[in-house]
Structure formats: structure tokens, C-alpha cells
Scaffold this active site. Structure first.
Site, short mmCIF file in Angstrom:
data_model
loop_
_atom_site.label_atom_id
_atom_site.label_comp_id
_atom_site.label_asym_id
_atom_site.label_seq_id
_atom_site.Cartn_x
_atom_site.Cartn_y
_atom_site.Cartn_z
N ARG A 183 0.71 -0.86 0.06
CA ARG A 183 0.09 0.24 0.23
C ARG A 183 0.54 1.30 0.13
NH1 ARG A 183 -3.69 -0.97 5.15
NH2 ARG A 183 -1.53 -1.50 5.87
N ASN B 222 -5.64 -3.04 2.11
CA ASN B 222 -6.27 -4.28 2.31
C ASN B 222 -7.41 -4.79 2.44
OD1 ASN B 222 -3.55 -4.18 2.14
ND2 ASN B 222 -2.99 -4.56 4.31
#
Length: 89
Positions: A18, A36
Site C-alpha cells: 500500500r 488491504n
């Protein structure tokens, strides 16, 4: 501007995916978010010029050094008017 929904599967959580995606999206001046998913995948939505989106998708196949990307599924969608790119929990 175009909008892509991107689902990245493989070993993509716990490998700084990320944070790396956030950095790359900012570099390409894209807006949207990355998060996520409960199943271990990473989901992103990104908006911007199509050539920048294609470059981002290409990067998604690589990911950060520790990632092992198995698949990147991309679907075009209607732009949402995101103002910046965020990391969502």
C-alpha cells in the site's frame, strides 16, 4: 480522466504494497485509494490520464520488492472525482 478498479492478488499484504502504491500513484499524479482486503488481496481505485493509469497498472504487476504478485485484474469504471490518493485501512 479515466477510472480503474484494480484488484491485486498474490503475496501482497505485509510487504509495504500500500505504501509503495501510494508513492507510485503520487508520482504519476493519480487520485484514488488503496486498501488491504480481508482475503489477503489489495484493492485500489485510481483516476487520471489513461497513460498514467496504464503505467500504474504496469507497476502493480511488479509491486514492492517483497511482493509476489499473481494477478492484477483491472476494470474501467466511472470517475469518482477523487482529489488525492489515500491509503485506507
Amino acid at each position: 480522466n479515466q477510472h480503474f478498479n484494480i484488484l491485486i492478488t498474490g503475496k501482497v499484504q505485509g510487504v509495504w504494497y500500500r505504501a509503495s502504491a501510494h508513492r507510485k500513484a503520487n508520482e504519476l499524479r493519480l487520485a484514488g485509494f488503496v486498501r488491504n482486503m480481508p482475503d489477503g488481496s489489495v484493492y485500489a481505485e485510481a483516476e487520471g490520464p489513461v497513460e498514467n493509469l496504464r503505467a500504474f497498472v504496469e507497476w502493480c504487476w511488479e509491486g514492492p520488492e517483497l511482493a509476489e504478485v499473481e494477478n492484477v485484474d483491472v476494470q474501467e469504471d466511472m470517475p469518482q472525482g477523487f482529489e488525492r490518493f489515500e491509503i485506507k485501512r
